[in-house]
Design an enzyme around this catalytic site. Sequence first.
Site, short mmCIF file in Angstrom:
data_model
loop_
_atom_site.label_atom_id
_atom_site.label_comp_id
_atom_site.label_asym_id
_atom_site.label_seq_id
_atom_site.Cartn_x
_atom_site.Cartn_y
_atom_site.Cartn_z
N VAL A 13 19.20 33.95 45.13
CA VAL A 13 18.74 33.34 43.87
C VAL A 13 19.37 33.98 42.63
O VAL A 13 19.29 33.41 41.54
CB VAL A 13 17.19 33.42 43.81
CG1 VAL A 13 16.73 34.84 43.45
CG2 VAL A 13 16.60 32.40 42.86
N SER A 15 22.49 34.37 41.86
CA SER A 15 23.83 33.93 41.46
C SER A 15 24.13 32.53 41.97
O SER A 15 23.44 32.02 42.86
CB SER A 15 24.85 34.93 42.03
OG SER A 15 26.17 34.59 41.67
N GLY A 16 25.15 31.93 41.39
CA GLY A 16 25.79 30.73 41.92
C GLY A 16 24.87 29.62 42.41
O GLY A 16 24.02 29.10 41.67
N ILE A 17 25.07 29.24 43.68
CA ILE A 17 24.38 28.08 44.24
C ILE A 17 22.87 28.34 44.36
O ILE A 17 22.06 27.44 44.12
CB ILE A 17 25.00 27.73 45.63
CG1 ILE A 17 26.47 27.31 45.45
CG2 ILE A 17 24.21 26.63 46.33
CD1 ILE A 17 27.27 27.23 46.75
N LEU A 52 19.30 41.50 53.03
CA LEU A 52 19.26 40.67 54.24
C LEU A 52 20.33 41.08 55.26
O LEU A 52 20.59 40.33 56.20
CB LEU A 52 19.43 39.19 53.86
CG LEU A 52 18.33 38.64 52.93
CD1 LEU A 52 18.70 37.25 52.43
CD2 LEU A 52 16.98 38.61 53.64
N GLY A 77 24.82 34.79 50.85
CA GLY A 77 25.95 34.96 51.76
C GLY A 77 26.98 35.87 51.14
O GLY A 77 26.99 36.09 49.92
N SER A 117 29.81 26.08 55.52
CA SER A 117 31.01 25.92 54.69
C SER A 117 31.92 24.91 55.36
O SER A 117 31.91 24.79 56.59
CB SER A 117 31.75 27.26 54.59
OG SER A 117 33.06 27.04 54.07
N TYR A 157 34.40 35.41 58.04
CA TYR A 157 33.66 34.44 57.22
C TYR A 157 33.59 33.09 57.95
O TYR A 157 32.52 32.51 58.10
CB TYR A 157 34.29 34.28 55.84
CG TYR A 157 33.52 33.33 54.96
CD1 TYR A 157 32.35 33.74 54.34
CD2 TYR A 157 33.94 32.01 54.78
CE1 TYR A 157 31.62 32.86 53.55
CE2 TYR A 157 33.22 31.14 54.00
CZ TYR A 157 32.06 31.56 53.38
OH TYR A 157 31.33 30.69 52.62
N LYS A 161 30.19 31.22 59.52
CA LYS A 161 29.70 29.89 59.13
C LYS A 161 29.72 28.93 60.32
O LYS A 161 28.93 27.99 60.40
CB LYS A 161 30.51 29.35 57.95
CG LYS A 161 30.35 30.19 56.67
CD LYS A 161 28.90 30.29 56.22
CE LYS A 161 28.75 30.96 54.87
NZ LYS A 161 27.35 31.05 54.42
N1 LIG Z 1 31.18 29.18 46.28
C1 LIG Z 1 31.84 28.57 47.27
O1 LIG Z 1 33.01 28.16 47.11
C2 LIG Z 1 31.19 28.38 48.62
C3 LIG Z 1 31.81 27.54 49.54
C4 LIG Z 1 31.23 27.36 50.80
C5 LIG Z 1 30.07 28.04 51.11
N2 LIG Z 1 29.48 28.86 50.19
C6 LIG Z 1 28.25 29.56 50.59
O2 LIG Z 1 27.24 29.29 49.66
C7 LIG Z 1 26.34 30.39 49.60
C8 LIG Z 1 26.10 30.80 48.17
O3 LIG Z 1 27.34 31.25 47.65
P1 LIG Z 1 27.64 31.35 46.10
O4 LIG Z 1 28.90 30.63 45.90
O5 LIG Z 1 26.44 30.99 45.30
O6 LIG Z 1 27.97 32.90 45.99
P2 LIG Z 1 27.42 34.01 44.99
O7 LIG Z 1 28.20 35.25 45.29
O8 LIG Z 1 27.41 33.49 43.61
O9 LIG Z 1 25.90 34.22 45.46
C9 LIG Z 1 25.57 34.85 46.66
C10 LIG Z 1 24.25 35.55 46.48
O10 LIG Z 1 23.87 36.14 47.74
C11 LIG Z 1 23.31 37.40 47.49
N3 LIG Z 1 23.45 38.29 48.64
C12 LIG Z 1 24.59 38.68 49.25
N4 LIG Z 1 24.33 39.57 50.22
C13 LIG Z 1 22.98 39.75 50.24
C14 LIG Z 1 22.11 40.58 51.00
N5 LIG Z 1 22.57 41.43 51.93
N6 LIG Z 1 20.79 40.50 50.78
C15 LIG Z 1 20.30 39.67 49.80
N7 LIG Z 1 21.07 38.89 49.02
C16 LIG Z 1 22.41 38.93 49.24
C17 LIG Z 1 24.17 37.94 46.33
O11 LIG Z 1 23.54 39.04 45.68
C18 LIG Z 1 24.33 36.71 45.47
O12 LIG Z 1 23.30 36.60 44.50
C19 LIG Z 1 26.93 31.47 50.48
O13 LIG Z 1 26.31 31.46 51.75
C20 LIG Z 1 28.38 31.06 50.58
O14 LIG Z 1 28.99 31.56 51.75
C21 LIG Z 1 30.00 29.04 48.96
#
Ligand SMILES: NC(=O)c1ccc[n+]([C@@H]2O[C@H](COP(=O)([O-])OP(=O)(O)OC[C@H]3O[C@@H](n4cnc5c(N)ncnc54)[C@H](O)[C@@H]3O)[C@@H](O)[C@H]2O)c1
Length: 262
Positions: A13, A15-17, A52, A77, A117, A157, A161
Amino acid sequence: MNLDGQTLVVTGVASGIGAATAALLQRGSATVVGVDRNIPDAFAGTFVQGDLSTPEGVAAVADQVPAGIHGLLNIAGVPGTAPWQTVLAVNVFGVRDLTRLLLPKIADGGAVVNLASNVAAGWAERREEVARFVQAADAAEAIAAVADDPEVTGNSYRFSKECVRWLTQVQASENLGRVRVNSVSPGPVQTPILEDFKKDHGREKVEGAVSLLGRAGQPEDIAAAIAFLLSPQAAWLNGTDLCVDGGLLAHRSVTAMAPAAA
Ligand SMILES: NC(=O)c1ccc[n+]([C@@H]2O[C@H](COP(=O)([O-])OP(=O)(O)OC[C@H]3O[C@@H](n4cnc5c(N)ncnc54)[C@H](O)[C@@H]3O)[C@@H](O)[C@H]2O)c1
């Protein structure tokens, strides 16, 4: 979207998605329990800070989640630039074990969404290895056991996935008629992880894909797909994957066939 009365757990929660999904669900009046290792800058719901990457960390997070939740969104992730052991621990066993621990707290009719992914589209080619890895009783032992397999450690990675794709089917199958479990497979999305993907998958490949599509996906594009999978409109979607990549995989599939067809 009216999610009034629903309590949903969102990992990643900070960051990002994950952040975009939490915001969207909250706009629909859901109560969101956010989980992350980092403290979010802007998140107004109940926050559980946790790691996690270990069974103990996952258990500590699960303990703090109340009973009577309606959904779990496994969004946290790490990219392939992290140590391969961490990638497998967080992306596979973090998702598997948090889901196992929280399923009893999810009300009937609830839903789980896992973040996969589009790089995992070929997961079925490694089906047996993926299935064996996912069902291992002990995560640390399973991770140690693949140390000499460069197909896994060199592509941690993608492999992680691919495991999420299979895990989604296993979890759906084990909870038929009670809790639906689906995955979402984004292509490149404009979040902090995208720079890591450029290092891991190749800058030209990722930037080429974004240029072909005209833009990168935005976290809100993925949040909308996640919210749909949670919704009653998706009531008959179970054990499946929703690819949300602007058409990238479709385009690659068609262009790969072009020389043979000519
Ligand atoms: N951004 C892309 O291009 C993309 C593409 C395909 C899949 N994804 C997947 O979408 C998901 C979200 O990615 P995002 O782009 O928002 O990335 P992001 O780096 O912005 O967010 C990932 C979040 O996961 C948290 N996190 C990582 N390790 C952790 C741990 N051990 N314990 C608790 N929290 C942890 C981080 O602190 C971060 O807030 C991921 O699973 C990623 O693999 C992203």
